[in-house]
Design a protein around this motif. Sequence first.
Motif, short mmCIF file in Angstrom:
data_model
loop_
_atom_site.label_atom_id
_atom_site.label_comp_id
_atom_site.label_asym_id
_atom_site.label_seq_id
_atom_site.Cartn_x
_atom_site.Cartn_y
_atom_site.Cartn_z
N ALA A 1 -88.76 78.67 -36.13
CA ALA A 1 -88.87 77.48 -35.29
C ALA A 1 -87.50 77.08 -34.75
N ALA A 2 -86.50 77.08 -35.61
CA ALA A 2 -85.15 76.72 -35.18
C ALA A 2 -84.59 77.75 -34.21
N GLU A 3 -84.85 79.04 -34.48
CA GLU A 3 -84.35 80.08 -33.58
C GLU A 3 -85.00 79.94 -32.20
N PHE A 4 -86.29 79.67 -32.18
CA PHE A 4 -86.99 79.49 -30.91
C PHE A 4 -86.38 78.34 -30.11
N LEU A 5 -86.12 77.22 -30.75
CA LEU A 5 -85.59 76.06 -30.02
C LEU A 5 -84.14 76.29 -29.58
N LYS A 6 -83.39 77.06 -30.34
CA LYS A 6 -82.05 77.43 -29.88
C LYS A 6 -82.14 78.29 -28.61
N ASN A 7 -83.18 79.14 -28.56
CA ASN A 7 -83.37 80.02 -27.40
C ASN A 7 -83.98 79.31 -26.20
N PHE A 8 -84.63 78.17 -26.44
CA PHE A 8 -85.35 77.46 -25.38
C PHE A 8 -84.37 77.02 -24.29
N GLN A 9 -84.54 77.56 -23.10
CA GLN A 9 -83.66 77.23 -21.99
C GLN A 9 -84.40 77.53 -20.70
N TRP A 10 -84.59 76.49 -19.87
CA TRP A 10 -85.29 76.70 -18.62
C TRP A 10 -84.56 75.99 -17.49
N SER A 11 -85.09 76.12 -16.29
CA SER A 11 -84.38 75.62 -15.12
C SER A 11 -84.83 74.21 -14.74
N THR A 12 -84.04 73.58 -13.90
CA THR A 12 -84.42 72.28 -13.35
C THR A 12 -85.75 72.39 -12.63
N GLU A 13 -85.97 73.47 -11.91
CA GLU A 13 -87.22 73.66 -11.17
C GLU A 13 -88.41 73.77 -12.12
N ASP A 14 -88.22 74.46 -13.25
CA ASP A 14 -89.29 74.56 -14.24
C ASP A 14 -89.65 73.18 -14.78
N VAL B 1 -90.05 61.35 -18.04
CA VAL B 1 -91.07 62.41 -17.99
C VAL B 1 -90.47 63.81 -18.13
N GLY B 2 -89.24 64.02 -17.68
CA GLY B 2 -88.62 65.33 -17.87
C GLY B 2 -88.47 65.67 -19.33
N ALA B 3 -88.10 64.69 -20.15
CA ALA B 3 -87.98 64.92 -21.59
C ALA B 3 -89.35 65.20 -22.21
N GLN B 4 -90.38 64.53 -21.72
CA GLN B 4 -91.74 64.81 -22.18
C GLN B 4 -92.15 66.24 -21.84
N ALA B 5 -91.75 66.70 -20.64
CA ALA B 5 -92.07 68.06 -20.22
C ALA B 5 -91.43 69.09 -21.15
N ASN B 6 -90.15 68.89 -21.49
CA ASN B 6 -89.47 69.80 -22.41
C ASN B 6 -90.24 69.95 -23.71
N ALA B 7 -90.53 68.80 -24.34
CA ALA B 7 -91.14 68.80 -25.66
C ALA B 7 -92.57 69.32 -25.62
N ALA B 8 -93.29 69.00 -24.55
CA ALA B 8 -94.68 69.46 -24.44
C ALA B 8 -94.75 70.98 -24.39
N VAL B 9 -93.88 71.60 -23.59
CA VAL B 9 -93.88 73.06 -23.47
C VAL B 9 -93.39 73.70 -24.77
N ALA B 10 -92.28 73.21 -25.29
CA ALA B 10 -91.74 73.79 -26.52
C ALA B 10 -92.72 73.62 -27.67
N GLY B 11 -93.32 72.43 -27.78
CA GLY B 11 -94.26 72.18 -28.87
C GLY B 11 -95.50 73.05 -28.80
N LYS B 12 -96.03 73.23 -27.61
CA LYS B 12 -97.25 74.04 -27.47
C LYS B 12 -96.98 75.51 -27.80
N ILE B 13 -95.83 76.03 -27.38
CA ILE B 13 -95.50 77.42 -27.70
C ILE B 13 -95.28 77.58 -29.20
N LEU B 14 -94.61 76.60 -29.82
CA LEU B 14 -94.42 76.65 -31.27
C LEU B 14 -95.77 76.76 -31.97
N GLU B 15 -96.73 75.96 -31.55
CA GLU B 15 -98.03 75.95 -32.22
C GLU B 15 -98.83 77.21 -31.92
#
Length: 320
Positions: A270-283, A49-63
């Motif tokens: 899109a690639a620049e955004f994902l390179k910048n994507f970095q959040w915390s364990t708590e997030d 589920v943690g991996a799903q959380a990463n992709a869900a947030v990144a994907g929604k912001i991309l869109e």
Amino acid sequence: MHSKPVRTSVLAAAGVLGLALSACAAETGTDSGSGGGADEVTFAVPSWVGAQANAAVAGKILEDELGVEAELKQMDEPVAFDALHSGKADAILEDWGGVPKKEELYVEDKGTVVKGGDLGVTGHIGWFVPKYFADEHPEVLDYKNLNDFADEFRTSESGGKGQFIGAAPSYTSYDQHLIDNLDLDYQILPTGSEAAQLTEIERLYEAKEPFLTYWWDPQWMNAEIDMVEVRLPEYTEGCNEPAEQTACGYDTLPLQKYFNADFAENGGDAAEFLKNFQWSTEDQNEVARLIKGEGLSADEAAARWIEGNEDVWKQWLPAS
């Protein structure tokens, strides 16, 4: 090129993520938009589920912010690296170093996959018991004493041995090798999936029963249950190679992102955004808790986190 982004929902209960790739994305790993970057990104999403959380947030912001369509496809790490190599996936946002041979082949030898930087989350795997049991029996926290507690952990399914609650089959695990090489009198209970493992642990925890399990952080349930780690032999570089000879604990490591090399170079914003994507364990744990703990869809959980954390994700957007 897609005229309008269409959000792909993450079906957390079924673990089915995404739709079929377009022919263009399958061949190149990116769709070329008018700005020369990607207008569609395919995420390889491991089943936890943690991996799903990463992709869900990144994907929604991309869109929502960049107008880039996000497709989320469930792939365990070995398949994900093959897909990144071939261009059938553009990015995996959480890798635990579980496929070092594929990493060496595609990143170091072929150059078709590139590192995308730290996710910002530190991962750790270990063996854990509930705190209520450790408080009564502190000596259980040394692996050398585990055989003294085999009877405490024995169940009708463990064949006269102590029961060890195992991980989902796709997760990085050396547990059977540890049991064999450390001469431990334990039998692994296969759980089949993260959801099944969490259900079993919840049941035992609520009943205040003793149990020994594979466990990890980040894990949203750590906010709801109190677990204590058993000290395994100290991890040192290479101590789990070859895997069959593993007699050491697990490493603690910063989780990594990986990209298809063509996408990393030509994916534009899109690639620049994902390179910048970095959040915390708590997030991550917060979004995971919303999905698994509160039953929100991954898209709903992502939207709630995004609404409350604009100061975090605005920093990931490409400079205008």
